[in-house]
Scaffold this motif. Structure first.
Motif, PDB file in Angstrom:
ATOM      1  N   THR A 133       0.825  -1.192   0.000  1.00  0.00           N
ATOM      2  CA  THR A 133       0.000   0.000   0.000  1.00  0.00           C
ATOM      3  C   THR A 133       0.868   1.254   0.000  1.00  0.00           C
ATOM      4  O   THR A 133       1.839   1.332   0.738  1.00  0.00           O
ATOM      5  N   GLY A 134       0.514   2.203  -0.832  1.00  0.00           N
ATOM      6  CA  GLY A 134       1.263   3.441  -0.913  1.00  0.00           C
ATOM      7  C   GLY A 134       2.521   3.337  -1.760  1.00  0.00           C
ATOM      8  O   GLY A 134       3.253   4.308  -1.912  1.00  0.00           O
ATOM      9  N   ASP A 135       2.786   2.180  -2.325  1.00  0.00           N
ATOM     10  CA  ASP A 135       3.972   1.975  -3.148  1.00  0.00           C
ATOM     11  C   ASP A 135       3.746   2.572  -4.536  1.00  0.00           C
ATOM     12  O   ASP A 135       2.670   2.433  -5.110  1.00  0.00           O
ATOM     13  N   ASP A 136       4.765   3.235  -5.089  1.00  0.00           N
ATOM     14  CA  ASP A 136       4.650   3.813  -6.430  1.00  0.00           C
ATOM     15  C   ASP A 136       4.502   2.751  -7.509  1.00  0.00           C
ATOM     16  O   ASP A 136       4.007   3.030  -8.592  1.00  0.00           O
ATOM     17  N   GLN A 137       4.916   1.539  -7.207  1.00  0.00           N
ATOM     18  CA  GLN A 137       4.830   0.471  -8.191  1.00  0.00           C
ATOM     19  C   GLN A 137       3.381   0.124  -8.527  1.00  0.00           C
ATOM     20  O   GLN A 137       3.087  -0.326  -9.628  1.00  0.00           O
ATOM     21  N   VAL A 138       2.475   0.352  -7.610  1.00  0.00           N
ATOM     22  CA  VAL A 138       1.056   0.104  -7.874  1.00  0.00           C
ATOM     23  C   VAL A 138       0.595   0.966  -9.050  1.00  0.00           C
ATOM     24  O   VAL A 138      -0.024   0.479  -9.996  1.00  0.00           O
ATOM     25  N   LEU A 139       0.920   2.259  -8.996  1.00  0.00           N
ATOM     26  CA  LEU A 139       0.542   3.176 -10.071  1.00  0.00           C
ATOM     27  C   LEU A 139       1.248   2.811 -11.376  1.00  0.00           C
ATOM     28  O   LEU A 139       0.634   2.836 -12.446  1.00  0.00           O
ATOM     29  N   GLN A 140       2.500   2.446 -11.300  1.00  0.00           N
ATOM     30  CA  GLN A 140       3.248   2.065 -12.500  1.00  0.00           C
ATOM     31  C   GLN A 140       2.659   0.817 -13.153  1.00  0.00           C
ATOM     32  O   GLN A 140       2.492   0.764 -14.373  1.00  0.00           O
ATOM     33  N   ASN A 141       2.324  -0.187 -12.346  1.00  0.00           N
ATOM     34  CA  ASN A 141       1.727  -1.413 -12.891  1.00  0.00           C
ATOM     35  C   ASN A 141       0.360  -1.147 -13.499  1.00  0.00           C
ATOM     36  O   ASN A 141       0.010  -1.694 -14.543  1.00  0.00           O
ATOM     37  N   CYS A 142      -0.408  -0.303 -12.847  1.00  0.00           N
ATOM     38  CA  CYS A 142      -1.733   0.032 -13.361  1.00  0.00           C
ATOM     39  C   CYS A 142      -1.616   0.795 -14.677  1.00  0.00           C
ATOM     40  O   CYS A 142      -2.346   0.511 -15.640  1.00  0.00           O
ATOM     41  N   THR A 143      -0.699   1.749 -14.735  1.00  0.00           N
ATOM     42  CA  THR A 143      -0.476   2.513 -15.958  1.00  0.00           C
ATOM     43  C   THR A 143      -0.044   1.598 -17.095  1.00  0.00           C
ATOM     44  O   THR A 143      -0.548   1.702 -18.217  1.00  0.00           O
ATOM     45  N   ARG A 144       0.877   0.692 -16.797  1.00  0.00           N
ATOM     46  CA  ARG A 144       1.346  -0.253 -17.812  1.00  0.00           C
ATOM     47  C   ARG A 144       0.205  -1.154 -18.303  1.00  0.00           C
ATOM     48  O   ARG A 144       0.049  -1.398 -19.501  1.00  0.00           O
ATOM     49  N   PHE A 145      -0.627  -1.626 -17.388  1.00  0.00           N
ATOM     50  CA  PHE A 145      -1.756  -2.480 -17.751  1.00  0.00           C
ATOM     51  C   PHE A 145      -2.721  -1.741 -18.676  1.00  0.00           C
ATOM     52  O   PHE A 145      -3.147  -2.278 -19.703  1.00  0.00           O
ATOM     53  N   LEU A 146      -3.046  -0.504 -18.323  1.00  0.00           N
ATOM     54  CA  LEU A 146      -3.974   0.272 -19.149  1.00  0.00           C
ATOM     55  C   LEU A 146      -3.396   0.538 -20.542  1.00  0.00           C
ATOM     56  O   LEU A 146      -4.104   0.421 -21.544  1.00  0.00           O
ATOM     57  N   ALA A 147      -2.133   0.904 -20.601  1.00  0.00           N
ATOM     58  CA  ALA A 147      -1.519   1.261 -21.880  1.00  0.00           C
ATOM     59  C   ALA A 147      -1.278   0.050 -22.774  1.00  0.00           C
ATOM     60  O   ALA A 147      -1.555   0.093 -23.976  1.00  0.00           O
ATOM     61  N   GLN A 148      -0.773  -1.041 -22.184  1.00  0.00           N
ATOM     62  CA  GLN A 148      -0.384  -2.192 -23.000  1.00  0.00           C
ATOM     63  C   GLN A 148      -1.526  -3.179 -23.216  1.00  0.00           C
ATOM     64  O   GLN A 148      -1.762  -3.607 -24.341  1.00  0.00           O
ATOM     65  N   SER A 149      -2.204  -3.548 -22.169  1.00  0.00           N
ATOM     66  CA  SER A 149      -3.237  -4.581 -22.293  1.00  0.00           C
ATOM     67  C   SER A 149      -4.556  -4.049 -22.840  1.00  0.00           C
ATOM     68  O   SER A 149      -5.195  -4.694 -23.658  1.00  0.00           O
ATOM     69  N   LEU A 150      -4.968  -2.886 -22.371  1.00  0.00           N
ATOM     70  CA  LEU A 150      -6.259  -2.335 -22.785  1.00  0.00           C
ATOM     71  C   LEU A 150      -6.136  -1.291 -23.888  1.00  0.00           C
ATOM     72  O   LEU A 150      -7.153  -0.833 -24.407  1.00  0.00           O
ATOM     73  N   GLU A 151      -4.902  -0.894 -24.208  1.00  0.00           N
ATOM     74  CA  GLU A 151      -4.629   0.078 -25.257  1.00  0.00           C
ATOM     75  C   GLU A 151      -5.413   1.380 -25.070  1.00  0.00           C
ATOM     76  O   GLU A 151      -5.994   1.929 -25.997  1.00  0.00           O
ATOM     77  N   VAL A 152      -5.404   1.864 -23.843  1.00  0.00           N
ATOM     78  CA  VAL A 152      -6.037   3.149 -23.527  1.00  0.00           C
ATOM     79  C   VAL A 152      -5.170   4.252 -24.134  1.00  0.00           C
ATOM     80  O   VAL A 152      -3.942   4.193 -24.061  1.00  0.00           O
ATOM     81  N   PRO A 153      -5.777   5.275 -24.740  1.00  0.00           N
ATOM     82  CA  PRO A 153      -4.995   6.375 -25.314  1.00  0.00           C
ATOM     83  C   PRO A 153      -4.107   7.046 -24.265  1.00  0.00           C
ATOM     84  O   PRO A 153      -4.482   7.168 -23.093  1.00  0.00           O
ATOM     85  N   ALA A 154      -2.941   7.488 -24.704  1.00  0.00           N
ATOM     86  CA  ALA A 154      -1.931   8.038 -23.794  1.00  0.00           C
ATOM     87  C   ALA A 154      -2.433   9.221 -22.970  1.00  0.00           C
ATOM     88  O   ALA A 154      -2.049   9.386 -21.816  1.00  0.00           O
ATOM     89  N   HIS A 155      -3.310  10.039 -23.547  1.00  0.00           N
ATOM     90  CA  HIS A 155      -3.788  11.211 -22.813  1.00  0.00           C
ATOM     91  C   HIS A 155      -4.757  10.864 -21.685  1.00  0.00           C
ATOM     92  O   HIS A 155      -5.041  11.695 -20.829  1.00  0.00           O
TER      93      HIS A 155
END
Length: 124
Positions: free
Chosen positions: A34-56
């Protein structure tokens, strides 16, 4: 664990992507602190790579998803109520950080849907 759908994801792309990100974080919650920056990084990576959410949209959706995830798993944020100086059409809410005991004034539009269900004044 089932994730409650708070909005109709067929009509709201961001809500659907946020719910998917929260579900991803819940599936992998044993990997994160909890509170680890890696949580946000993993979530960002998942959205960008797996779900192909637009960068903006990736960063904002990831931040909302992490906030909702941490709220579901740690109960760190507690809603205190509506700030008395907020307007009727732009409510501002008081949140309490239970770890630091600090109060934060936050516009409701920045909060996840589960925190926007502020208590109504029933004392009248």
């Amino acid at each position: 664990m089932n994730v409650a759908i708070t909005e109709n994801p067929t009509n709201d792309y961001r809500a659907a992507m946020q719910q998917s990100a929260v579900a991803f974080l819940l599936r992998h919650r044993g990997e994160h602190l909890t509170g680890d920056d890696q949580v946000l990084q993993n979530c960002t990576r998942f959205l960008a790579q797996s779900l192909e959410v637009p960068a903006h949209l990736v960063q904002r959706i990831a931040e909302l998803a992490v906030s909702e995830f941490e709220g579901m798993t740690t109960k760190r944020l507690t809603l205190l109520g509506v700030h008395p100086a907020s307007g009727a059409f732009r409510p501002t809410l008081w949140l309490l950080d239970t770890q630091t005991q600090q109060r934060h004034q936050v516009p409701a539009r920045y909060l996840p849907a589960r925190l926007q269900q502020h208590p109504r004044n029933t004392s009248k």
